[in-house]
Write a protein that holds these residues in place. Sequence first.
Motif, short mmCIF file in Angstrom:
data_model
loop_
_atom_site.label_atom_id
_atom_site.label_comp_id
_atom_site.label_asym_id
_atom_site.label_seq_id
_atom_site.Cartn_x
_atom_site.Cartn_y
_atom_site.Cartn_z
N LYS A 1 0.83 -1.21 0.00
CA LYS A 1 0.00 0.00 0.00
C LYS A 1 0.86 1.26 0.00
O LYS A 1 0.56 2.23 -0.68
N HIS B 1 4.58 0.77 6.42
CA HIS B 1 4.44 1.01 4.98
C HIS B 1 5.79 1.43 4.41
O HIS B 1 6.36 2.44 4.83
N THR C 1 1.35 -7.18 16.88
CA THR C 1 2.60 -6.44 16.71
C THR C 1 3.09 -5.88 18.06
O THR C 1 4.13 -5.24 18.11
N THR D 1 -6.94 -7.44 13.46
CA THR D 1 -6.54 -6.28 14.25
C THR D 1 -7.80 -5.70 14.89
O THR D 1 -8.90 -6.24 14.71
P1 IMO Z 1 0.22 -2.89 7.26
O1 IMO Z 1 -0.54 -1.58 7.29
C1 IMO Z 1 0.41 -7.12 8.38
C2 IMO Z 1 -1.48 -8.25 12.15
C3 IMO Z 1 -0.56 -8.75 13.23
C4 IMO Z 1 -1.48 -9.73 13.94
C5 IMO Z 1 -2.84 -9.01 13.88
C6 IMO Z 1 -3.17 -8.23 15.14
O2 IMO Z 1 1.69 -2.75 7.25
O3 IMO Z 1 -0.32 -3.75 6.17
P2 IMO Z 1 -2.30 -5.92 16.14
O4 IMO Z 1 -0.93 -5.48 16.54
O5 IMO Z 1 -2.91 -5.07 15.08
O6 IMO Z 1 -3.21 -6.13 17.30
O7 IMO Z 1 -2.09 -7.39 15.50
O8 IMO Z 1 -2.75 -8.13 12.79
N1 IMO Z 1 -1.14 -6.91 11.60
C7 IMO Z 1 -0.56 -6.74 10.42
N2 IMO Z 1 -0.11 -7.63 9.51
N3 IMO Z 1 0.45 -5.79 8.11
C8 IMO Z 1 -0.03 -4.88 8.98
O9 IMO Z 1 -0.12 -3.57 8.69
C9 IMO Z 1 -0.52 -5.34 10.22
N4 IMO Z 1 -1.05 -4.72 11.31
C10 IMO Z 1 -1.42 -5.71 12.14
O10 IMO Z 1 0.57 -9.39 12.70
O11 IMO Z 1 -1.60 -10.90 13.18
#
Ligand code: IMO
Length: 430
Positions: A15, A40, A130, A242
């Motif tokens: 993204k 990102h 995370t 998430t």
């Molecule tokens: P971007 O914006 C990939 C995943 C975490 C975990 C789940 C919950 O870079 O695409 P959280 O910390 O949000 O409570 O974790 O969501 N996760 C992501 N995986 N890209 C992300 O963001 C992520 N943000 C959270 O690995 O499985």
Amino acid sequence: MNTCIVGLQWGDEGKGKVVDLLSESADLVARYSGGANAGHTVLRDSREKAFALHLLPSGILRDDVLCVITNGVALDAETLLAEIDQLAARGIGLKDNLRISSRAHLVMDYHKRQDRYSEEALGADKIGTTVRGIGPCYADKVTRTTAVRLADLLDLEGLEKRLRPIVDQKNAIFAALYPGAEPIDADAILDQCRRWAERLGAMITDTTALLHRAWKDGRSMLFEGAQGTLLDLDHGTFPFVTSSNASACGFSAGSGLPARAVDRFLGVAKAYSTRVGAGPFPSEQDNHIGQYIRDKGHEYGTTTGRPRRCGWFDAVCVRYSIQIGAITEVALQHLDTLAGLDEIKVCTGYRRRGEIVDFFPAERQVLDEVECRYETLAGFSEDITQARRFEDLPANAQNYVRRLEEILETPVTMIGVGPSRDQMVYRTGA
Ligand code: IMO
Ligand code: GDP
Ligand code: MG
């Protein structure tokens, strides 16, 4: 033209790269959901080091773009300030080009601790978050009385009165649930808040009003989604998601603009699938194919450095994300990563207990039982990182893209052939 970028898989679809490219013709770029769990990556030029942005909108690398963090974001001020400082050290200083919603929620140190304690306590059943405090921060938002918003930084006396009982409550909960948890010190937290207020105070504003003015004035706006549709709290693979609405459904609540303010919802997907953290992943290839993709695509988390789980493109998932997000175009990233595979598979449907399932069943219990039905396409061996036009791609790569378009019933208008800004094939008339 207002565009909203949405991840169609489990995040990390590329993204940041797409937003960076489209921000060239935008007046404003806004982040409207998630927090510093996002990572990102933007690579302006293959000779320089990539930028890893967690909270700053990816438009920040262009001077003439106004960057906005809206109400839907869980804002970790410590991470934001570190990011601002890191960019300044690389010659990209803020020039009155960042605004933060007074309604956004603050991620406090105790949220991050709670995230860690909770994951540790779950052991093998953990979500694999995370550990950025996202879940606990949004939980406080829903609780309301224990939430802290950016607006509170503009009234530090009021905040002190509210924060002390909140800290007492957190300490009582931590002591009861997590033996050995260090007590939280309210004074240290208040000091931190004063520092945040000093540095961020002037940027805090009503971003809903700002966005409505920009809309009325015909400004070109770009909305940068975080995570991906399958990590959406309501529509994703719950509970391995998430804590916010990471699908296109989160745009309106997260920004204060109606969905009709957006002219196009552009979905970003990888030419295969990845996921970090636990949870169902029907097309996962926990074998040499997955390892090939991980090595070639450098599939390690931007935020946590964890190896990403890799698998074939799952058209059942992506079709679902397209449907719930009213996605009209797909930007397909990492096609170059598939070069060198003899054959490429696409999951076109699931089978469960002998029955065909063609609509994505987001329930964990069902997903645990499904088996992928694959269509096999011929691979390509050529390096495509220098391709800039669709015609430059080898026939088998073109066929793969065309077949995905047919299965998804959606045009692929951008094709990523490498991480840097110029490594993109644009398709008009797709
Ligand atoms: P971007 O914006 C990939 C995943 C975490 C975990 C789940 C919950 O870079 O695409 P959280 O910390 O949000 O409570 O974790 O969501 N996760 C992501 N995986 N890209 C992300 O963001 C992520 N943000 C959270 O690995 O499985
Ligand atoms: P985001 O969270 O959706 O912004 O994606 P991430 O930045 O976490 O992960 C995408 C990774 O793939 C980053 O390292 C990007 O630099 C890289 N990337 C993006 N598009 C392409 C592409 O088309 N080909 C290759 N090889 N890498 C890409
Ligand atoms: Mg990412």
